[in-house]
Design an enzyme around this catalytic site. Structure first.
Site, PDB file in Angstrom:
ATOM      1  N   GLU A  25      48.851  33.818  42.499  1.00  0.00           N
ATOM      2  CA  GLU A  25      47.790  34.807  42.251  1.00  0.00           C
ATOM      3  C   GLU A  25      47.875  35.883  43.350  1.00  0.00           C
ATOM      4  O   GLU A  25      48.202  35.570  44.494  1.00  0.00           O
ATOM      5  CB  GLU A  25      46.436  34.084  42.353  1.00  0.00           C
ATOM      6  N   ASN A  39      41.421  40.683  38.333  1.00  0.00           N
ATOM      7  CA  ASN A  39      42.398  39.809  38.978  1.00  0.00           C
ATOM      8  C   ASN A  39      43.312  39.346  37.840  1.00  0.00           C
ATOM      9  O   ASN A  39      42.906  38.541  37.010  1.00  0.00           O
ATOM     10  CB  ASN A  39      41.645  38.638  39.624  1.00  0.00           C
ATOM     11  N   LYS A  55      41.736  37.227  34.909  1.00  0.00           N
ATOM     12  CA  LYS A  55      41.018  36.016  35.349  1.00  0.00           C
ATOM     13  C   LYS A  55      39.571  36.007  34.857  1.00  0.00           C
ATOM     14  O   LYS A  55      38.821  36.951  35.101  1.00  0.00           O
ATOM     15  CB  LYS A  55      41.070  35.947  36.872  1.00  0.00           C
ATOM     16  N   GLU A  64      35.554  37.577  45.784  1.00  0.00           N
ATOM     17  CA  GLU A  64      36.141  37.916  44.472  1.00  0.00           C
ATOM     18  C   GLU A  64      35.104  38.466  43.508  1.00  0.00           C
ATOM     19  O   GLU A  64      35.385  39.366  42.731  1.00  0.00           O
ATOM     20  CB  GLU A  64      36.835  36.698  43.863  1.00  0.00           C
ATOM     21  N   CYS A  96      44.109  30.646  39.346  1.00  0.00           N
ATOM     22  CA  CYS A  96      43.381  29.957  40.412  1.00  0.00           C
ATOM     23  C   CYS A  96      42.142  29.186  39.961  1.00  0.00           C
ATOM     24  O   CYS A  96      42.257  28.127  39.379  1.00  0.00           O
ATOM     25  CB  CYS A  96      43.060  30.945  41.523  1.00  0.00           C
ATOM     26  N   ASN A 129      45.431  30.924  45.022  1.00  0.00           N
ATOM     27  CA  ASN A 129      45.210  31.218  46.445  1.00  0.00           C
ATOM     28  C   ASN A 129      44.042  30.354  46.873  1.00  0.00           C
ATOM     29  O   ASN A 129      42.888  30.751  46.746  1.00  0.00           O
ATOM     30  CB  ASN A 129      44.737  32.667  46.605  1.00  0.00           C
TER      31      ASN A 129
HETATM   32  N1  CDT Z   1      41.226  32.409  44.479  1.00  0.00           N
HETATM   33  C1  CDT Z   1      40.454  31.435  43.945  1.00  0.00           C
HETATM   34  O1  CDT Z   1      40.086  31.487  42.781  1.00  0.00           O
HETATM   35  N2  CDT Z   1      40.106  30.443  44.756  1.00  0.00           N
HETATM   36  C2  CDT Z   1      39.231  29.374  44.338  1.00  0.00           C
HETATM   37  C3  CDT Z   1      38.281  29.077  45.438  1.00  0.00           C
HETATM   38  C4  CDT Z   1      37.111  28.352  44.954  1.00  0.00           C
HETATM   39  S1  CDT Z   1      35.932  28.068  46.178  1.00  0.00           S
HETATM   40  C5  CDT Z   1      35.114  29.547  46.351  1.00  0.00           C
HETATM   41  C6  CDT Z   1      40.010  28.121  43.971  1.00  0.00           C
HETATM   42  O2  CDT Z   1      39.684  27.496  42.964  1.00  0.00           O
HETATM   43  O3  CDT Z   1      40.903  27.750  44.691  1.00  0.00           O
END
Ligand code: CDT
Length: 315
Positions: free
Chosen positions: A47, A110, A127, A146, A172, A197
């Site tokens: 991502e 995203n 996303k 985000e 993600c 990420n």
């Molecule tokens: N980038 C991303 O979507 N990260 C999410 C973090 C979740 S906690 C705020 C993940 O699922 O890894």
């Protein structure tokens, strides 16, 4: 005709805030060349693969924010990836921050694109599940903005006939939600590509850090098995601008088993030879949707967003 597809997750190590896109693209091209040498036809990148994970910083300056976004795809900086795909006959999935001018306004998504071995875009995904928060939170050790920087995607979860199979994409946080997989499962998806990420340290939730990797794999393995699909997951890893990223890129079979996994937190190619017909026995037996699903009992899933508990009985 054989439906074996050799694929790779092109995990990326840290990308620092001041690293140029040209350099990141160079790193990705190295991975594509290695993929070619291993006989792979598709590489999945993480991502927001072109920059550091900028959502950890609060930015008010719009120009600064825009500098992380791509106003077109391909563009001058990413064209070498497309050229290399065509030269090698190796397609790719690329996660990136998309700046769109639609409905008479600037919109930020995203996004990811799937590119085939001719260097042509096969499909785009935006996303849907957006994690984090909108405003700066002084009580948080790390921001996760985000929700501030991106709108939720408006394309749903489309699938695409490509690479002799039915391919889907997500990004993600999407991978943690069963709905993501099931909506694609209902379209017969055979391989889901996901870039992520994920911070390695859970600074907010009161749970041991090892659960970060457990939950990462748990959700994707369940999604693969319950829909009889391959999942190819590509992470950002290592210490990025002082923050540890999880890594753990992997390829998961339709039986839910991890068949290949990264062993570093750096740029690393994780590859496997995937039989796109393997999910068929699961789709025909235990998860035969036509035979066993009871959608008339699933209404709450689409009618209701949050939890509504039953009322307490009055004594
Ligand atoms: N980038 C991303 O979507 N990260 C999410 C973090 C979740 S906690 C705020 C993940 O699922 O890894």
């Amino acid at each position: 005709m054989s439906r074996m597809l050799n694929v790779a997750a092109g995990q990326l190590g840290p990308i620092t805030r001041n690293e140029s896109r040209a350099n990141v693209v160079k790193r990705m091209i190295e991975l594509m060349r290695e993929a070619k040498a291993r006989g792979c036809r598709l590489v999945v990148f993480p991502e927001m693969a072109l920059s550091t994970f900028f959502a950890r910083w609060y930015m008010e300056d719009e120009n600064e924010l825009d500098s992380y976004f791509e106003a077109s795809m391909p563009n001058k900086e990413t064209q070498p990836l497309f050229d290399e795909a065509k030269r090698l006959g190796v397609g790719f999935y690329l996660g990136y921050a998309e700046l769109a001018f639609e409905e008479g306004r600037k919109r930020r998504f995203n996004s990811s694109v799937l590119v085939d071995g001719r260097g042509q875009i096969v499909g785009k995904y935006r996303k849907v599940h957006m994690p984090g928060h909108i405003e700066y939170k002084p009580d948080r050790a790390v921001q996760h903005l985000e929700k501030r920087y991106f709108e939720p995607g408006d394309l749903g979860f489309p699938v695409f006939r490509s690479f002799e199979g039915i391919m889907g994409m997500c990004l993600c946080f999407d991978r943690r939600w069963p709905e993501t997989y099931r909506v694609m499962g209902l379209q017969g998806v055979e391989m889901i590509l996901v870039g992520y990420n994920t911070p390695a340290v859970n600074r907010e939730a009161q749970e041991p850090n090892h659960l970060k990797m457990f939950h990462n794999h748990l959700t994707m393995q369940a999604g693969a098995y319950q829909n009889g699909t391959w999942v190819v997951a590509s992470a950002k890893g290592g210490r990025e601008d002082g923050f540890d990223m999880l890594g753990g890129s992997c390829i998961i079979s339709p039986a839910g088993e991890i068949v290949a996994k990264s062993y570093t937190l750096e740029d690393e190619l994780v590859s496997a030879s995937c039989d796109l017909d393997l999910g068929k026995y699961i789709k025909d037996t235990i998860f035969n949707f036509n035979e066993y699903r009871q959608p008339e009992h699933y209404g709450l899933i689409v009618e209701q967003k949050g939890v509504v508990e039953p009322p307490h009985k009055s004594s």
